[in-house]
Design a protein around this motif. Sequence first.
Motif, short mmCIF file in Angstrom:
data_model
loop_
_atom_site.label_atom_id
_atom_site.label_comp_id
_atom_site.label_asym_id
_atom_site.label_seq_id
_atom_site.Cartn_x
_atom_site.Cartn_y
_atom_site.Cartn_z
N GLU A 69 39.65 67.94 107.14
CA GLU A 69 39.25 69.22 106.55
C GLU A 69 39.72 69.31 105.10
O GLU A 69 38.99 69.80 104.23
CB GLU A 69 39.84 70.37 107.37
CG GLU A 69 39.38 71.73 106.86
CD GLU A 69 40.18 72.88 107.46
OE1 GLU A 69 40.10 73.99 106.90
OE2 GLU A 69 40.88 72.66 108.46
N GLY A 70 40.95 68.85 104.84
CA GLY A 70 41.45 68.90 103.46
C GLY A 70 40.62 68.06 102.52
O GLY A 70 40.27 68.51 101.42
N ASN A 71 40.28 66.85 102.93
CA ASN A 71 39.42 66.01 102.10
C ASN A 71 38.05 66.64 101.89
O ASN A 71 37.49 66.58 100.79
CB ASN A 71 39.27 64.62 102.74
CG ASN A 71 40.40 63.69 102.37
OD1 ASN A 71 40.67 63.46 101.21
ND2 ASN A 71 41.08 63.16 103.37
N ALA A 72 37.51 67.24 102.94
CA ALA A 72 36.20 67.87 102.81
C ALA A 72 36.25 69.03 101.83
O ALA A 72 35.34 69.20 101.00
CB ALA A 72 35.71 68.36 104.17
N LYS A 73 37.30 69.83 101.88
CA LYS A 73 37.41 70.96 100.96
C LYS A 73 37.61 70.49 99.53
O LYS A 73 37.04 71.06 98.58
CB LYS A 73 38.54 71.91 101.40
CG LYS A 73 38.13 72.84 102.53
CD LYS A 73 39.20 73.84 102.85
CE LYS A 73 38.66 75.00 103.68
NZ LYS A 73 37.91 74.62 104.87
N LEU A 74 38.42 69.47 99.33
CA LEU A 74 38.64 68.94 97.98
C LEU A 74 37.36 68.31 97.43
O LEU A 74 37.00 68.52 96.27
CB LEU A 74 39.78 67.93 97.99
CG LEU A 74 41.19 68.52 98.14
CD1 LEU A 74 42.20 67.45 98.49
CD2 LEU A 74 41.60 69.25 96.86
N GLN A 75 36.67 67.53 98.26
CA GLN A 75 35.42 66.92 97.81
C GLN A 75 34.36 67.98 97.55
O GLN A 75 33.59 67.88 96.59
CB GLN A 75 34.91 65.93 98.86
CG GLN A 75 35.75 64.68 99.01
CD GLN A 75 35.48 63.66 97.92
OE1 GLN A 75 34.53 63.79 97.16
NE2 GLN A 75 36.32 62.65 97.84
#
Length: 440
Positions: free
Chosen positions: A156-162
């Motif tokens: 989820e963190g990677n998705a939000k940052l991307q």
Amino acid sequence: MEKTDGSAVAGAARTERGRLGVLRQREFRLLWLGETASGLGTGMTLVALPLVAVVVLRVDATAVGVLSAALWLPWLLIALPAGAWVDRLRKRPLMMVCNVVRAVLYASIPVAAWLDALTYAHLLVAALGSGAATVLFKTAYQAFLPEVLDGPDLVEGNAKLQGSEAGTQVVGRGVAGPVAQAFGAVLGLLLDAVTFLVSTACLAVMRVRERPAPGQENGTRTTLRRQIGAGLRFVFADAYLRTLVTYAALVNLAVMGAQAVQVVFLVRTVGVGPTTVGLLVMASAFGGVLGALLAVPVCRRLGTARGLLVTQMLTGPFALLVPLTRPGAGLLFFGAGWFAVSAGIVAGSVVVGTFRQRYCPPPLLGRITATSLFLNHGVIPVGSLLGGVLGDVLGLRPTMWIMTALLAPCWLVLAAGPVRGQRELPERSEVLPAAGKADG
């Protein structure tokens, strides 16, 4: 049965509380805010820098390609030692220093322009210097994120940052054209410098206790060489990492070959102005936002391995629409083609970035990340130079055809590797003991 990234996706879904999800966590929220700010400025720079070269200095397509290559050349020059340096250092202070360096370099361009002292050499030096700082920042950033979020929240963190990176670049690219039209292209670079300072401030107030780096041997040169070798051996010994690196390198080569000349193509071949250039690039970049939004649900439904393969297979061929761009309604080909390609690239980046962070042991993560990015990004200056030279030799539209024809079938690399037939990407590498021994 071994735990896989599929369970990580499900864990991320369970962890999410309302729409904010991991943004409820203060440290991640600060990191996200800082990256969102700098992403906005970076989006402006991607349009403003070639516009400064084309409109202010009136250089040719080859010179624009060289300038684009200069931003990425440091990945070839320092990426491998950067991984070893990052594994030795505290990540957050290093990221702050890199931000300040980039702010100073980009601010120097409008200052020189206002003093009527701007030269093409100045642009090249700024591009090379900011590119070197970006190498260190990106490597540290990938290794720092697992310090901020635990395993189940990484997807989820990677998705939000991307997603925020793609979204801010949409806005930044869209704003860059009108800003250039109204106030001059150099102003966008000054705004980018300000965003790096905002990112630095966000990092400065974070309260993250980083895990200490493993002890290192004395004798810097020998130790550094052994550390670099450990990262290289880990990547090349592992079938999954090897396949993903090869795929990303081919995609980056083709994408950057096309994007190196796309501003010149739109201005001189299609005949649009700076405002339209910015709006077209903005519209096409919206695909990255969609890709980030779809990454988690697609992986939840299809699995990480199958979701990666399907998204790349369905989006890559849309690149062939880009060379069909014409004035008027024909501009839709440009927007639709890059929209789909951007969606696939960002969705794939979410999956691959999370996979690498979970799959690789923390003591080696900086080096493995740097090795992967060295191979992935090291081809970018080659693609940029190739695009610029082909644009001058063969013409801009034929160059767009060549590069997009290379991009469209790249998904076959994934289909030929271990990703094929798998539902989930594994969590732990089988070559871990060898990599650990090599590092010792």
